[in-house]
Design a protein around this motif. Structure first.
Motif: not given
Length: 139
Positions: A34-57
């Motif tokens: 399974x991919x690792x999760x590097x970072x999660x950034x959430x918008x100020x209204x908590x409506x969206x989350x940008x999930x950055x995945x580490x897909x090296x392996x």
């Protein structure tokens, strides 16, 4: 600058998404890692989350990212089951490939191949080479 609320939600989502991808939905990756999760950034209204995945392996990164994006609803539903006691609303998940580790390795390779000549010595000075020159404070 993220607020405390955004940081708490991002931390919760990062931990729970990692558990969801590794334990609840391993079939999405065909027995692979399974991919690792590097970072999660959430918008100020908590409506969206940008999930950055580490897909090296584990194979082709673009193909794995497409699989995750195609199964976004299933991932969000499994996440909702896990955080329903903590969060009122589960944000919309937007997945991105985090290639910062690959970029760092690339830059390390470039910097490793550089040939840097030593700095030229000033022959005009008669000072001892062992001691650094003291700055003059007054003329």
């Amino acid at each position: 600058m993220e607020s405390k609320r955004q940081q708490k939600m991002a931390s919760l989502l990062q931990q729970e998404l990692a558990s969801v991808l590794q334990r609840d939905l391993p079939h999405l990756f065909g027995g692979g890692m399974a991919p690792g999760i590097s970072t999660v950034k959430v918008t100020p209204d908590l409506g969206q989350a940008r999930v950055y995945l580490s897909l090296l392996l584990g194979g082709d990164a673009e193909e794995r990212l497409a699989t995750i994006r195609d199964n976004g609803k299933e991932i969000r539903h499994a996440l909702a089951k896990r955080i329903r006691q903590t969060a009122r609303v589960v944000p919309e998940l937007i997945f991105f490939h985090d290639d910062s580790a690959a970029y760092a390795a690339h830059m390390d390779g470039i910097l490793g191949t550089l040939v840097i000549p030593p700095a030229p010595k000033d022959d005009a000075s008669d000072d001892d080479d062992d001691k650094p020159a003291r700055p003059r404070l007054f003329n």
